[in-house]
Motif scaffolding. Structure first.
Motif, PDB file in Angstrom:
ATOM      1  N   SER A  41       0.818  -1.215   0.000  1.00  0.00           N
ATOM      2  CA  SER A  41       0.000   0.000   0.000  1.00  0.00           C
ATOM      3  C   SER A  41       0.852   1.265   0.000  1.00  0.00           C
ATOM      4  O   SER A  41       0.446   2.283  -0.562  1.00  0.00           O
ATOM      5  N   SER A  42       2.033   1.190   0.598  1.00  0.00           N
ATOM      6  CA  SER A  42       2.896   2.372   0.601  1.00  0.00           C
ATOM      7  C   SER A  42       3.428   2.682  -0.793  1.00  0.00           C
ATOM      8  O   SER A  42       3.816   3.811  -1.076  1.00  0.00           O
ATOM      9  N   LYS A  43       3.399   1.671  -1.668  1.00  0.00           N
ATOM     10  CA  LYS A  43       3.846   1.882  -3.048  1.00  0.00           C
ATOM     11  C   LYS A  43       2.692   2.166  -3.998  1.00  0.00           C
ATOM     12  O   LYS A  43       2.811   2.990  -4.902  1.00  0.00           O
ATOM     13  N   THR A  44       1.552   1.485  -3.806  1.00  0.00           N
ATOM     14  CA  THR A  44       0.438   1.630  -4.747  1.00  0.00           C
ATOM     15  C   THR A  44      -0.458   2.817  -4.441  1.00  0.00           C
ATOM     16  O   THR A  44      -1.185   3.281  -5.314  1.00  0.00           O
ATOM     17  N   ASP A  45      -0.446   3.281  -3.166  1.00  0.00           N
ATOM     18  CA  ASP A  45      -1.319   4.373  -2.746  1.00  0.00           C
ATOM     19  C   ASP A  45      -2.790   4.013  -2.984  1.00  0.00           C
ATOM     20  O   ASP A  45      -3.602   4.862  -3.321  1.00  0.00           O
ATOM     21  N   ASP A  46      -3.121   2.719  -2.780  1.00  0.00           N
ATOM     22  CA  ASP A  46      -4.463   2.219  -3.055  1.00  0.00           C
ATOM     23  C   ASP A  46      -5.059   1.629  -1.779  1.00  0.00           C
ATOM     24  O   ASP A  46      -4.457   0.764  -1.139  1.00  0.00           O
ATOM     25  N   LEU A  47      -6.252   2.083  -1.433  1.00  0.00           N
ATOM     26  CA  LEU A  47      -6.917   1.649  -0.208  1.00  0.00           C
ATOM     27  C   LEU A  47      -7.133   0.143  -0.152  1.00  0.00           C
ATOM     28  O   LEU A  47      -7.077  -0.461   0.916  1.00  0.00           O
ATOM     29  N   ASP A  49      -5.209  -2.113  -0.799  1.00  0.00           N
ATOM     30  CA  ASP A  49      -3.968  -2.801  -0.427  1.00  0.00           C
ATOM     31  C   ASP A  49      -3.590  -2.612   1.043  1.00  0.00           C
ATOM     32  O   ASP A  49      -2.472  -2.954   1.434  1.00  0.00           O
ATOM     33  N   THR A  50      -4.506  -2.082   1.838  1.00  0.00           N
ATOM     34  CA  THR A  50      -4.172  -1.812   3.246  1.00  0.00           C
ATOM     35  C   THR A  50      -5.350  -2.158   4.137  1.00  0.00           C
ATOM     36  O   THR A  50      -6.374  -2.649   3.683  1.00  0.00           O
ATOM     37  N   ASP A  52      -8.270  -0.693   6.133  1.00  0.00           N
ATOM     38  CA  ASP A  52      -9.049   0.541   6.129  1.00  0.00           C
ATOM     39  C   ASP A  52      -9.415   0.917   7.564  1.00  0.00           C
ATOM     40  O   ASP A  52     -10.123   0.185   8.249  1.00  0.00           O
TER      41      ASP A  52
END
Length: 120
Positions: A41-47, A49-50, A52
């Protein structure tokens, strides 16, 4: 690995061993922390992937809305839901504090803290 915290969740709920506590209710503070792999998520900046934190807060509010006698019980229910509903969570810690508890003294709060690691 990383840790996501949601702190000072304020809830009015009806927990306690005294009948008055379950009828009148009280103010509570809940602090949660979960660990998860946050590399993607730190690379994709996509919710997606983390973990919530809106979901974490929602679980806390839901479980605090179900009355019980002991803070330990509600804390364990919150942890169980984190581990059951958030596949990314490897470890969870939950602190539930009753503010101004009716214990016959000038006490700001009483707190129960539980933590659990996912078993594979």
């Amino acid at each position: 690995m990383g840790i996501i915290k949601v702190e000072n969740i304020r809830v009015y709920a009806h927990h306690g061993c005294l009948k008055e506590e379950t009828v009148i209710g009280s103010n509570y503070r809940v602090d949660v922390a979960v660990s998860a792999n946050l590399d993607k998520s730190s690379k994709t900046d996509d919710l997606k992937d983390t973990v919530d934190y809106v979901t974490l807060n929602s679980i806390v509010v839901d479980e605090m809305g179900v009355p019980c006698k002991l803070l330990e019980t509600v804390a364990q229910r919150i942890i169980a839901r984190f581990l059951n509903e958030c596949a990314e969570v490897d470890w969870a810690s939950v602190s539930v504090s009753k503010l101004n508890p009716p214990i016959g003294g000038d006490v700001e709060k009483v707190t129960v803290m539980l933590e659990e690691k996912r078993s594979y």
